[in-house]
Design a protein around this motif. Structure first.
Motif, PDB file in Angstrom:
ATOM      1  N   GLY A 101      38.148  -3.932 114.304  1.00 31.05           N
ATOM      2  CA  GLY A 101      38.701  -3.241 113.123  1.00 31.05           C
ATOM      3  C   GLY A 101      38.812  -4.214 111.959  1.00 31.05           C
ATOM      4  N   THR A 102      39.167  -3.699 110.818  1.00 31.54           N
ATOM      5  CA  THR A 102      39.206  -4.479 109.583  1.00 31.54           C
ATOM      6  C   THR A 102      40.020  -5.771 109.687  1.00 31.54           C
ATOM      7  OG1 THR A 102      40.150  -2.366 108.943  1.00 31.54           O
ATOM      8  CG2 THR A 102      38.955  -3.585 107.242  1.00 31.54           C
ATOM      9  N   GLY A 103      41.148  -5.685 110.381  1.00 32.51           N
ATOM     10  CA  GLY A 103      41.984  -6.885 110.409  1.00 32.51           C
ATOM     11  C   GLY A 103      41.658  -7.806 111.583  1.00 32.51           C
ATOM     12  N   GLU A 104      40.638  -7.465 112.361  1.00 30.47           N
ATOM     13  CA  GLU A 104      40.444  -8.206 113.615  1.00 30.47           C
ATOM     14  C   GLU A 104      39.551  -9.422 113.457  1.00 30.47           C
ATOM     15  OE1 GLU A 104      41.053  -5.809 117.470  1.00 30.47           O
ATOM     16  OE2 GLU A 104      39.558  -4.711 116.314  1.00 30.47           O
ATOM     17  N   ARG A 105      39.764 -10.368 114.381  1.00 31.27           N
ATOM     18  CA  ARG A 105      39.032 -11.625 114.341  1.00 31.27           C
ATOM     19  C   ARG A 105      38.045 -11.682 115.510  1.00 31.27           C
ATOM     20  NH1 ARG A 105      43.877 -12.241 112.026  1.00 31.27           N
ATOM     21  NH2 ARG A 105      45.013 -11.944 113.967  1.00 31.27           N
ATOM     22  N   VAL A 106      36.844 -12.154 115.201  1.00 29.92           N
ATOM     23  CA  VAL A 106      35.794 -12.188 116.230  1.00 29.92           C
ATOM     24  C   VAL A 106      35.141 -13.568 116.262  1.00 29.92           C
ATOM     25  CG1 VAL A 106      33.596 -11.170 116.995  1.00 29.92           C
ATOM     26  CG2 VAL A 106      35.303  -9.715 115.882  1.00 29.92           C
ATOM     27  N   LEU A 107      34.957 -14.071 117.479  1.00 33.17           N
ATOM     28  CA  LEU A 107      34.164 -15.290 117.700  1.00 33.17           C
ATOM     29  C   LEU A 107      32.799 -14.851 118.209  1.00 33.17           C
ATOM     30  CD1 LEU A 107      33.678 -18.361 118.357  1.00 33.17           C
ATOM     31  CD2 LEU A 107      34.734 -17.905 120.597  1.00 33.17           C
ATOM     32  N   GLU A 108      31.741 -15.282 117.526  1.00 30.40           N
ATOM     33  CA  GLU A 108      30.401 -15.043 118.074  1.00 30.40           C
ATOM     34  C   GLU A 108      29.821 -16.369 118.555  1.00 30.40           C
ATOM     35  OE1 GLU A 108      27.162 -13.561 115.573  1.00 30.40           O
ATOM     36  OE2 GLU A 108      25.917 -13.258 117.352  1.00 30.40           O
ATOM     37  N   ILE A 109      29.287 -16.356 119.758  1.00 29.72           N
ATOM     38  CA  ILE A 109      28.676 -17.574 120.309  1.00 29.72           C
ATOM     39  C   ILE A 109      27.160 -17.431 120.187  1.00 29.72           C
ATOM     40  CG2 ILE A 109      28.396 -18.996 122.382  1.00 29.72           C
ATOM     41  CD1 ILE A 109      31.134 -17.774 123.320  1.00 29.72           C
ATOM     42  N   GLY A 110      26.528 -18.404 119.529  1.00 26.78           N
ATOM     43  CA  GLY A 110      25.077 -18.387 119.394  1.00 26.78           C
ATOM     44  C   GLY A 110      24.562 -17.267 118.506  1.00 26.78           C
ATOM     45  N   PRO A 111      24.880 -17.281 117.210  1.00 32.09           N
ATOM     46  CA  PRO A 111      24.427 -16.196 116.329  1.00 32.09           C
ATOM     47  C   PRO A 111      22.916 -16.162 116.108  1.00 32.09           C
ATOM     48  CG  PRO A 111      25.487 -17.953 115.057  1.00 32.09           C
ATOM     49  CD  PRO A 111      25.726 -18.261 116.505  1.00 32.09           C
ATOM     50  N   GLY A 112      22.229 -17.268 116.411  1.00 34.49           N
ATOM     51  CA  GLY A 112      20.766 -17.268 116.290  1.00 34.49           C
ATOM     52  C   GLY A 112      20.330 -17.041 114.857  1.00 34.49           C
ATOM     53  N   LYS A 113      19.547 -15.977 114.639  1.00 34.08           N
ATOM     54  CA  LYS A 113      19.072 -15.663 113.288  1.00 34.08           C
ATOM     55  C   LYS A 113      19.984 -14.645 112.610  1.00 34.08           C
ATOM     56  CE  LYS A 113      14.352 -16.936 114.309  1.00 34.08           C
ATOM     57  NZ  LYS A 113      12.940 -16.687 114.013  1.00 34.08           N
ATOM     58  N   VAL A 126      29.480 -19.771 116.157  1.00 35.31           N
ATOM     59  CA  VAL A 126      29.166 -21.162 116.521  1.00 35.31           C
ATOM     60  C   VAL A 126      27.710 -21.253 116.969  1.00 35.31           C
ATOM     61  CG1 VAL A 126      29.739 -23.077 118.055  1.00 35.31           C
ATOM     62  CG2 VAL A 126      31.550 -21.516 117.277  1.00 35.31           C
ATOM     63  N   GLU A 127      26.921 -22.019 116.231  1.00 30.74           N
ATOM     64  CA  GLU A 127      25.479 -22.139 116.531  1.00 30.74           C
ATOM     65  C   GLU A 127      25.108 -23.614 116.672  1.00 30.74           C
ATOM     66  OE1 GLU A 127      22.715 -19.974 117.171  1.00 30.74           O
ATOM     67  OE2 GLU A 127      21.928 -21.978 117.514  1.00 30.74           O
ATOM     68  N   LEU A 128      24.344 -23.912 117.715  1.00 31.71           N
ATOM     69  CA  LEU A 128      23.958 -25.299 117.982  1.00 31.71           C
ATOM     70  C   LEU A 128      22.694 -25.720 117.221  1.00 31.71           C
ATOM     71  CD1 LEU A 128      24.370 -27.876 119.678  1.00 31.71           C
ATOM     72  CD2 LEU A 128      23.173 -26.772 121.546  1.00 31.71           C
ATOM     73  N   ASP A 129      21.812 -24.793 116.949  1.00 37.46           N
ATOM     74  CA  ASP A 129      20.508 -25.145 116.383  1.00 37.46           C
ATOM     75  C   ASP A 129      20.628 -25.466 114.890  1.00 37.46           C
ATOM     76  OD1 ASP A 129      17.890 -25.275 115.477  1.00 37.46           O
ATOM     77  OD2 ASP A 129      17.196 -23.658 116.797  1.00 37.46           O
ATOM     78  N   ASP A 130      20.393 -26.737 114.550  1.00 36.17           N
ATOM     79  CA  ASP A 130      20.607 -27.150 113.157  1.00 36.17           C
ATOM     80  C   ASP A 130      19.545 -26.592 112.203  1.00 36.17           C
ATOM     81  OD1 ASP A 130      18.472 -28.712 113.900  1.00 36.17           O
ATOM     82  OD2 ASP A 130      19.445 -30.640 113.510  1.00 36.17           O
ATOM     83  N   ARG A 131      18.493 -25.972 112.732  1.00 38.93           N
ATOM     84  CA  ARG A 131      17.521 -25.312 111.841  1.00 38.93           C
ATOM     85  C   ARG A 131      18.057 -23.946 111.397  1.00 38.93           C
ATOM     86  NH1 ARG A 131      12.723 -24.234 115.587  1.00 38.93           N
ATOM     87  NH2 ARG A 131      14.513 -23.360 116.673  1.00 38.93           N
ATOM     88  N   LEU A 132      18.874 -23.333 112.279  1.00 38.18           N
ATOM     89  CA  LEU A 132      19.340 -21.970 111.996  1.00 38.18           C
ATOM     90  C   LEU A 132      20.611 -21.959 111.146  1.00 38.18           C
ATOM     91  CD1 LEU A 132      18.747 -20.329 115.515  1.00 38.18           C
ATOM     92  CD2 LEU A 132      17.335 -20.157 113.470  1.00 38.18           C
ATOM     93  N   VAL A 133      21.418 -23.025 111.263  1.00 34.45           N
ATOM     94  CA  VAL A 133      22.715 -23.034 110.576  1.00 34.45           C
ATOM     95  C   VAL A 133      22.574 -22.833 109.057  1.00 34.45           C
ATOM     96  CG1 VAL A 133      24.726 -24.477 110.062  1.00 34.45           C
ATOM     97  CG2 VAL A 133      23.926 -24.243 112.415  1.00 34.45           C
ATOM     98  N   PRO A 134      21.667 -23.578 108.362  1.00 32.17           N
ATOM     99  CA  PRO A 134      21.556 -23.352 106.908  1.00 32.17           C
ATOM    100  C   PRO A 134      21.093 -21.940 106.570  1.00 32.17           C
ATOM    101  CG  PRO A 134      20.131 -25.180 107.634  1.00 32.17           C
ATOM    102  CD  PRO A 134      20.836 -24.685 108.841  1.00 32.17           C
ATOM    103  N   LEU A 135      20.213 -21.375 107.408  1.00 30.76           N
ATOM    104  CA  LEU A 135      19.747 -20.000 107.151  1.00 30.76           C
ATOM    105  C   LEU A 135      20.894 -19.015 107.286  1.00 30.76           C
ATOM    106  CD1 LEU A 135      16.349 -19.894 109.095  1.00 30.76           C
ATOM    107  CD2 LEU A 135      16.726 -20.131 106.651  1.00 30.76           C
ATOM    108  N   LEU A 136      21.701 -19.222 108.342  1.00 31.45           N
ATOM    109  CA  LEU A 136      22.846 -18.329 108.557  1.00 31.45           C
ATOM    110  C   LEU A 136      23.835 -18.453 107.391  1.00 31.45           C
ATOM    111  CD1 LEU A 136      23.347 -19.125 112.346  1.00 31.45           C
ATOM    112  CD2 LEU A 136      23.032 -16.810 111.447  1.00 31.45           C
TER     113      LEU A 136
END
Ligand code: SAM
Length: 281
Positions: A33-45, A62-72
């Motif tokens: 819901g609107t006020g809720e907090r979510v952790l996503e592991i490995g967002p990828g693209k 939280v994403e490990l791949d340093d090529r994807l982080v700037p794109l995200l």
């Protein structure tokens, strides 16, 4: 991020979800819901991230791949509710990290990299008090184990340790064609709802874990053969007595014991003087 030219890295378990109907069903299961907090592991693209970002009050990915982080970061730059952290979920202090972005409870969503799904599951198990719901895509074989009941070949350590603390529901089977690159195996989406109290009283959870692991250590052997090795700090006769007092036939196999029976056995072994070996300094 179509046409981004970034090739999937097998070593990072990168099979990106491309099937919109699966993505929207996962987002609906998270149902932040609107006020809720979510952790996503490995967002990828960012495929699932986009769906979650529409709903959540706060989304930390939280994403490990340093090529994807700037794109995200670029994709979500105009959404102040989304934070992309570059890091390894296995190294990160999840409790401390989430505390920087909001108070509990949190939800978790992930299409987990299959090569590290079991260690990630154990890390989440240890901080389960932070969460109201986890929606995780896993390799079907692992998902089947988590949701299995006693008596079958899927039932094992994961089933017992997770069902002690969660209601586990198998929600959705996902075929390889829903991903790019296409994996070799089927996947399942499971939801986990943490219980307010463990399903049964196990006396001492560290010792319980040891008993469960020992009971499944040699699947083709009887419980007696699995437990008598001395790792539980109880002399051989004490193990035989404890099994008898619990009404558990020593000739049974670990895979036939219910959660309640594992709890009973743990307490029986503790009463017989069972201890864990001291931890290495
Ligand atoms: N969520 C995206 C999707 O559904 O398309 C990607 C899922 S892909 C199966 C797994 C993702 O986890 C990849 O982006 C990979 O780089 C990332 N990953 C792998 N190991 C990781 C780790 N130790 N910590 C954080 N992310 C990791």
């Amino acid at each position: 991020m179509r046409g981004d030219g970034i090739r999937a890295r097998k070593a990072l378990g990168q099979n990106f979800l491309t099937d919109r109907s699966v993505l929207s069903r996962i987002a609906a299961l998270v149902s932040a819901g609107t006020g809720e907090r979510v952790l996503e592991i490995g967002p990828g693209k960012g495929a699932l991230t986009s769906y979650l970002a529409e709903q959540a009050g706060r989304l930390v990915a939280v994403e490990l791949d340093d090529r994807l982080v700037p794109l995200l970061r670029g994709s979500f730059a105009d959404n102040p509710r989304v934070t992309i952290i570059e890091g390894d979920i296995l190294d990160l202090d999840i409790r401390e990290t989430l505390a920087r972005y909001g108070t509990p409870p949190w939800k978790v969503a992930a299409n987990l990299p299959y090569n590290i799904s079991t260690p990630v599951l154990f890390r989440l198990l240890d901080v389960r008090d932070l969460f109201t719901r986890l929606v995780l895509m896993l390799q079907k074989e692992v998902g089947d184990r988590l949701a299995a009941g006693p008596g079958g070949k899927e039932y094992g350590v994961l089933s017992v340790l997770f069902q002690l603390h969660f209601d586990v529901t198998r929600e959705l089977l996902v075929r390889p064609g829903s991903f790019h690159p296409v994996p070799k195996v089927d996947s399942v989406v499971l939801s986990f709802v943490p219980l307010a109290q463990p399903r049964v009283d196990v006396g001492d959870e560290d010792y319980f874990r040891r008993v469960v692991k020992a009971s499944f250590a040699m699947r083709r052997k009887t419980l007696w053969n699995c437990l008598k090795g001395g790792a539980l700090g109880v002399p051989t006769d004490g193990i035989r007595d404890a099994l008898a007092r619990c009404g558990i036939d020593e000739g049974r196999r670990g895979e036939t014991l219910s959660l309640q029976e594992f709890a009973l056995l743990t307490k029986g072994l503790l009463a017989a003087g069972g201890t864990l070996p001291p931890r290495a300094p």
